[in-house]
Write a protein that holds these residues in place. Sequence first.
Motif, PDB file in Angstrom:
ATOM      1  N   ILE A   1       8.860   4.529  -6.924  1.00 58.40           N
ATOM      2  CA  ILE A   1       9.791   4.924  -8.019  1.00 58.40           C
ATOM      3  C   ILE A   1       8.558   5.912  -8.782  1.00 58.40           C
ATOM      4  O   ILE A   1       7.407   5.986  -8.897  1.00 58.40           O
ATOM      5  N   LYS A   2       8.868   7.060  -9.216  1.00 61.87           N
ATOM      6  CA  LYS A   2       8.246   8.122 -10.089  1.00 61.87           C
ATOM      7  C   LYS A   2       7.447   7.552 -11.009  1.00 61.87           C
ATOM      8  O   LYS A   2       6.099   7.899 -11.353  1.00 61.87           O
ATOM      9  N   ALA A   3       7.794   6.645 -11.608  1.00 63.23           N
ATOM     10  CA  ALA A   3       6.994   5.881 -12.890  1.00 63.23           C
ATOM     11  C   ALA A   3       5.588   5.414 -12.250  1.00 63.23           C
ATOM     12  O   ALA A   3       4.375   5.519 -13.004  1.00 63.23           O
ATOM     13  N   TRP A   4       5.663   4.804 -11.084  1.00 62.63           N
ATOM     14  CA  TRP A   4       4.475   4.325 -10.347  1.00 62.63           C
ATOM     15  C   TRP A   4       3.395   5.624 -10.313  1.00 62.63           C
ATOM     16  O   TRP A   4       2.131   5.373 -10.549  1.00 62.63           O
ATOM     17  N   ASP A   5       3.842   6.621  -9.674  1.00 67.62           N
ATOM     18  CA  ASP A   5       3.086   7.861  -9.662  1.00 67.62           C
ATOM     19  C   ASP A   5       2.329   8.338 -10.760  1.00 67.62           C
ATOM     20  O   ASP A   5       1.000   8.386 -10.811  1.00 67.62           O
ATOM     21  N   VAL A   6       3.105   8.063 -12.084  1.00 72.87           N
ATOM     22  CA  VAL A   6       2.653   8.559 -13.268  1.00 72.87           C
ATOM     23  C   VAL A   6       1.689   7.792 -13.713  1.00 72.87           C
ATOM     24  O   VAL A   6       0.456   7.982 -14.101  1.00 72.87           O
TER      25      VAL A   6
ATOM     26  N   SER B   1      15.101   3.534 -17.510  1.00 71.02           N
ATOM     27  CA  SER B   1      15.432   4.979 -16.965  1.00 71.02           C
ATOM     28  C   SER B   1      14.501   5.418 -16.054  1.00 71.02           C
ATOM     29  O   SER B   1      14.863   6.320 -15.318  1.00 71.02           O
ATOM     30  N   THR B   2      13.261   4.888 -15.878  1.00 74.36           N
ATOM     31  CA  THR B   2      12.344   5.339 -14.948  1.00 74.36           C
ATOM     32  C   THR B   2      12.176   4.225 -13.890  1.00 74.36           C
ATOM     33  O   THR B   2      11.122   4.336 -13.096  1.00 74.36           O
ATOM     34  N   SER B   3      12.840   3.220 -13.880  1.00 75.73           N
ATOM     35  CA  SER B   3      12.628   2.108 -13.058  1.00 75.73           C
ATOM     36  C   SER B   3      13.803   1.951 -11.999  1.00 75.73           C
ATOM     37  O   SER B   3      14.559   3.046 -11.663  1.00 75.73           O
ATOM     38  N   PHE B   4      13.719   0.939 -11.137  1.00 77.38           N
ATOM     39  CA  PHE B   4      14.845   0.616 -10.374  1.00 77.38           C
ATOM     40  C   PHE B   4      16.286   0.528 -10.712  1.00 77.38           C
ATOM     41  O   PHE B   4      17.261   0.744 -10.358  1.00 77.38           O
TER      42      PHE B   4
ATOM     43  N   THR C   1       0.401  -1.156  -0.043  1.00 73.38           N
ATOM     44  CA  THR C   1       0.030  -0.022   0.101  1.00 73.38           C
ATOM     45  C   THR C   1       0.964   1.195   0.008  1.00 73.38           C
ATOM     46  O   THR C   1       2.014   1.201   0.806  1.00 73.38           O
ATOM     47  N   PHE C   2       0.583   2.296  -0.851  1.00 76.61           N
ATOM     48  CA  PHE C   2       1.253   3.475  -1.062  1.00 76.61           C
ATOM     49  C   PHE C   2       0.663   4.659  -1.182  1.00 76.61           C
ATOM     50  O   PHE C   2      -0.913   4.571  -1.757  1.00 76.61           O
ATOM     51  N   GLN C   3       0.741   5.659  -0.979  1.00 78.50           N
ATOM     52  CA  GLN C   3       0.120   7.072  -1.346  1.00 78.50           C
ATOM     53  C   GLN C   3       0.843   7.646  -2.530  1.00 78.50           C
ATOM     54  O   GLN C   3       2.079   7.995  -2.474  1.00 78.50           O
ATOM     55  N   LEU C   4      -0.043   8.029  -3.589  1.00 71.79           N
ATOM     56  CA  LEU C   4       0.776   8.525  -4.706  1.00 71.79           C
ATOM     57  C   LEU C   4       1.283   9.986  -4.367  1.00 71.79           C
ATOM     58  O   LEU C   4       0.847  10.718  -3.471  1.00 71.79           O
ATOM     59  N   GLY C   5       2.361  10.283  -4.804  1.00 70.14           N
ATOM     60  CA  GLY C   5       3.242  11.639  -4.861  1.00 70.14           C
ATOM     61  C   GLY C   5       3.735  11.820  -3.320  1.00 70.14           C
ATOM     62  O   GLY C   5       4.477  12.853  -3.095  1.00 70.14           O
TER      63      GLY C   5
END
Length: 73
Positions: free
Chosen positions: A42-47, A60-63, A33-37
């Motif tokens: 990783i930033k890619a998940w937020d997007v 480049s946007t991954s681990f 469980t995570f909260q966006l932003g």
Amino acid sequence: MWCVDCWTVHYEGSLAETGEVFDTTHEDNTIFTFQLGKGPVIKAWDVAFRTMKVFFLPSSTSFKSSSHLCIQN
């Protein structure tokens, strides 16, 4: 606990070249469980989770330099 922009997911990360799984919640049936932003992913998940479209995200946007992420609604 109620949370704005929170997601609870199963996921699996694998290497693009070999398919080797380097991280997963499926083996022990845990959920993440995570909260966006808020920075825990990783930033890619937020997007991807904000737009909920099919994404193939480059390394480049991954681990790792050799990994990728695919998210599909």
